[in-house]
Design a protein around this motif. Structure first.
Motif, PDB file in Angstrom:
ATOM      1  N   PHE A   1      43.744  43.257  48.116  1.00  0.00           N
ATOM      2  CA  PHE A   1      44.754  42.747  49.028  1.00  0.00           C
ATOM      3  C   PHE A   1      44.945  41.432  48.895  1.00  0.00           C
ATOM      4  O   PHE A   1      46.213  40.722  48.813  1.00  0.00           O
ATOM      5  CB  PHE A   1      44.606  43.286  50.315  1.00  0.00           C
ATOM      6  CG  PHE A   1      45.914  42.946  51.151  1.00  0.00           C
ATOM      7  CD1 PHE A   1      47.040  43.612  51.314  1.00  0.00           C
ATOM      8  CD2 PHE A   1      45.928  41.875  52.205  1.00  0.00           C
ATOM      9  CE1 PHE A   1      48.196  43.119  52.073  1.00  0.00           C
ATOM     10  CE2 PHE A   1      46.964  41.609  53.029  1.00  0.00           C
ATOM     11  CZ  PHE A   1      47.933  42.363  52.898  1.00  0.00           C
ATOM     12  N   VAL A   2      44.022  40.715  48.792  1.00  0.00           N
ATOM     13  CA  VAL A   2      43.813  39.143  48.740  1.00  0.00           C
ATOM     14  C   VAL A   2      44.168  38.514  47.780  1.00  0.00           C
ATOM     15  O   VAL A   2      44.665  37.355  47.608  1.00  0.00           O
ATOM     16  CB  VAL A   2      42.692  38.578  49.561  1.00  0.00           C
ATOM     17  CG1 VAL A   2      42.368  39.150  50.748  1.00  0.00           C
ATOM     18  CG2 VAL A   2      41.435  39.093  48.436  1.00  0.00           C
ATOM     19  N   ARG A   3      44.040  39.215  46.656  1.00  0.00           N
ATOM     20  CA  ARG A   3      44.528  38.743  45.272  1.00  0.00           C
ATOM     21  C   ARG A   3      43.940  37.458  45.014  1.00  0.00           C
ATOM     22  O   ARG A   3      44.810  36.406  44.814  1.00  0.00           O
ATOM     23  CB  ARG A   3      46.067  38.805  45.028  1.00  0.00           C
ATOM     24  CG  ARG A   3      46.785  40.278  45.195  1.00  0.00           C
ATOM     25  CD  ARG A   3      48.124  40.200  44.678  1.00  0.00           C
ATOM     26  NE  ARG A   3      48.999  39.622  45.555  1.00  0.00           N
ATOM     27  CZ  ARG A   3      50.250  39.537  45.440  1.00  0.00           C
ATOM     28  NH1 ARG A   3      50.813  40.149  44.443  1.00  0.00           N
ATOM     29  NH2 ARG A   3      51.106  38.879  46.260  1.00  0.00           N
TER      30      ARG A   3
ATOM     31  N   ALA B   1      39.547  33.988  38.561  1.00  0.00           N
ATOM     32  CA  ALA B   1      38.194  33.055  38.727  1.00  0.00           C
ATOM     33  C   ALA B   1      37.564  33.450  40.098  1.00  0.00           C
ATOM     34  O   ALA B   1      36.383  33.430  40.365  1.00  0.00           O
ATOM     35  CB  ALA B   1      38.756  31.653  38.876  1.00  0.00           C
ATOM     36  N   GLY B   2      38.374  33.818  41.169  1.00  0.00           N
ATOM     37  CA  GLY B   2      37.878  34.433  42.388  1.00  0.00           C
ATOM     38  C   GLY B   2      37.195  35.642  42.284  1.00  0.00           C
ATOM     39  O   GLY B   2      36.086  35.757  42.790  1.00  0.00           O
ATOM     40  N   VAL B   3      37.546  36.573  41.547  1.00  0.00           N
ATOM     41  CA  VAL B   3      36.990  37.813  41.387  1.00  0.00           C
ATOM     42  C   VAL B   3      35.440  37.805  40.656  1.00  0.00           C
ATOM     43  O   VAL B   3      34.756  38.203  40.970  1.00  0.00           O
ATOM     44  CB  VAL B   3      37.828  38.708  40.319  1.00  0.00           C
ATOM     45  CG1 VAL B   3      37.376  39.839  40.256  1.00  0.00           C
ATOM     46  CG2 VAL B   3      39.181  39.202  41.169  1.00  0.00           C
ATOM     47  N   VAL B   4      35.637  36.818  39.437  1.00  0.00           N
ATOM     48  CA  VAL B   4      34.471  36.476  39.025  1.00  0.00           C
ATOM     49  C   VAL B   4      33.237  36.077  39.893  1.00  0.00           C
ATOM     50  O   VAL B   4      32.381  36.529  39.683  1.00  0.00           O
ATOM     51  CB  VAL B   4      34.614  35.688  37.611  1.00  0.00           C
ATOM     52  CG1 VAL B   4      33.384  35.399  37.158  1.00  0.00           C
ATOM     53  CG2 VAL B   4      35.677  36.418  36.666  1.00  0.00           C
TER      54      VAL B   4
ATOM     55  N   GLY C   1      46.011  45.342  43.807  1.00  0.00           N
ATOM     56  CA  GLY C   1      47.064  44.245  43.530  1.00  0.00           C
ATOM     57  C   GLY C   1      46.482  43.013  42.698  1.00  0.00           C
ATOM     58  O   GLY C   1      47.135  42.036  42.610  1.00  0.00           O
ATOM     59  N   GLN C   2      45.192  43.324  42.241  1.00  0.00           N
ATOM     60  CA  GLN C   2      44.772  42.178  41.384  1.00  0.00           C
ATOM     61  C   GLN C   2      44.444  42.710  39.849  1.00  0.00           C
ATOM     62  O   GLN C   2      43.565  43.248  39.724  1.00  0.00           O
ATOM     63  CB  GLN C   2      43.239  41.871  42.078  1.00  0.00           C
ATOM     64  CG  GLN C   2      42.660  40.804  41.153  1.00  0.00           C
ATOM     65  CD  GLN C   2      43.579  39.373  40.995  1.00  0.00           C
ATOM     66  OE1 GLN C   2      43.824  38.779  41.960  1.00  0.00           O
ATOM     67  NE2 GLN C   2      43.778  39.066  39.966  1.00  0.00           N
ATOM     68  N   PRO C   3      45.336  42.150  39.085  1.00  0.00           N
ATOM     69  CA  PRO C   3      45.106  42.560  37.602  1.00  0.00           C
ATOM     70  C   PRO C   3      44.203  41.824  37.125  1.00  0.00           C
ATOM     71  O   PRO C   3      43.776  40.639  37.690  1.00  0.00           O
ATOM     72  CB  PRO C   3      46.393  42.336  36.817  1.00  0.00           C
ATOM     73  CG  PRO C   3      46.918  41.302  37.878  1.00  0.00           C
ATOM     74  CD  PRO C   3      46.444  41.572  39.292  1.00  0.00           C
TER      75      PRO C   3
ATOM     76  N   ALA D   1      40.476  51.900  35.825  1.00  0.00           N
ATOM     77  CA  ALA D   1      41.497  52.855  36.311  1.00  0.00           C
ATOM     78  C   ALA D   1      42.663  51.999  36.434  1.00  0.00           C
ATOM     79  O   ALA D   1      43.115  51.667  37.723  1.00  0.00           O
ATOM     80  CB  ALA D   1      41.172  53.391  37.712  1.00  0.00           C
ATOM     81  N   VAL D   2      43.287  51.732  35.251  1.00  0.00           N
ATOM     82  CA  VAL D   2      44.478  50.744  35.127  1.00  0.00           C
ATOM     83  C   VAL D   2      45.895  51.502  35.180  1.00  0.00           C
ATOM     84  O   VAL D   2      46.914  50.770  35.241  1.00  0.00           O
ATOM     85  CB  VAL D   2      44.407  49.764  34.183  1.00  0.00           C
ATOM     86  CG1 VAL D   2      43.181  48.686  34.195  1.00  0.00           C
ATOM     87  CG2 VAL D   2      44.491  50.422  32.812  1.00  0.00           C
TER      88      VAL D   2
END
Length: 282
Positions: free
Chosen positions: A104-106, A110-113, A137-139, A160-161
């Motif tokens: 949701f926050v996307r 860099a934030g995901v890593v 919501g985050q590719p 699961a894309v």
């Protein structure tokens, strides 16, 4: 550690009073392992964890842990918060936590890593990163996926894309040395053909032996039949159709789900039954 094979993300069965049917869960978990599953996933999305109380979650985890301990099978546990991860420290059956890309926050790649760098440090067990962009919501690009894979204590991905896209082709053309586990049941066959190590598949509550056989010895004909079965089982929100079919087979007391899910339609149940029969007859 490289995870491989078939992992079944267990449903949470409910009895006629809407309580968690722990005996039913024990029997179902044992049966899918007997039928060829490598291991189990506890408290994944298929388990309806957002509809369970904290006590019910503990009970479900206790049951799945006990079955895996008895059968010497690995267990992956859905865990996304420091508190949830901390509860895995004293569960030797838990070989990894299934942890979702922040939804949701996307936050950007860099934030995901950064998030997984921190989460892996906090977790007492390795992480399987659940990458499902059509829900979060985050590719993520192939480069970002490799950056995540390079983090210490990342065991792999539940990938699961929603299909086989250009990023998938790029990523699997030069895969990192971690497990790639397919998470879109309908697309498990082509993902295995591209080099995936196995799958986390709710559809494998049914036709478990066939799914295990597909992973052990990939064949397109079997893959096509199982893809048709998976499509019918996911024709309505997961796990409503799976529960309906299991109930029809007498493997569950009820087909009940909890809101916001509603029970599967008769049309969906009929279509899934026909697809399952086609797999069994082949």
């Amino acid at each position: 550690m490289t995870l491989s094979g078939l992992f079944v993300p267990m449903i949470t069965p409910f009895d006629r009073s809407d309580a968690v049917d722990l005996d039913g869960l024990t029997k179902l978990a044992g049966q899918v392992l007997d039928d060829g599953a490598t291991g189990l996933v506890a408290l994944g999305t298929t388990a309806e964890p957002s509809a369970l109380t904290a006590a019910e979650k503990r009970d479900v985890l206790d049951v799945v842990s006990a079955v895996c301990r008895e059968r010497r099978a690995p267990m992956i546990v859905g865990a996304n918060t420091p508190d949830e991860l901390g509860h895995l420290a004293d569960r030797p059956e838990a070989v990894a936590a299934l942890t979702l890309v922040p939804p949701f926050v996307r936050p950007g790649e860099a934030g995901v890593v950064a998030y997984f760098e921190r989460t892996a440090q906090l977790s007492p067990v390795p992480l399987v990163v659940y990458h499902v962009p059509y829900r979060t919501g985050q590719p993520l690009s192939a480069s970002a996926l490799r950056d995540i894979a390079a983090i210490p204590d990342i065991a792999g991905f539940k990938y699961a894309v929603g299909g086989i896209d250009a990023t998938t082709m790029e990523f699997l053309a030069d895969p990192p040395p971690v497990a790639i586990l397919g998470g879109d049941d309908q697309f498990i066959s082509p993902l295995l053909a591209l080099g995936a190590h196995g799958g986390i598949m709710a559809s494998a509550h049914l036709a478990t032996r066939a799914f295990a056989e597909l992973i052990a010895d990939w064949r397109p004909g079997l893959g096509h039949r199982l893809a048709r079965l998976a499509a019918t089982l996911f024709a309505e929100p997961n796990p409503t159709v799976i529960k309906a079919v299991l109930h029809a087979h007498g493997r569950l007391q009820t087909p009940a789900v909890r809101l916001p899910l509603i029970p599967a339609s008769v049309t969906a149940l009929t279509a899934a039954g026909a697809a399952e029969a086609a797999v069994a007859e082949a």
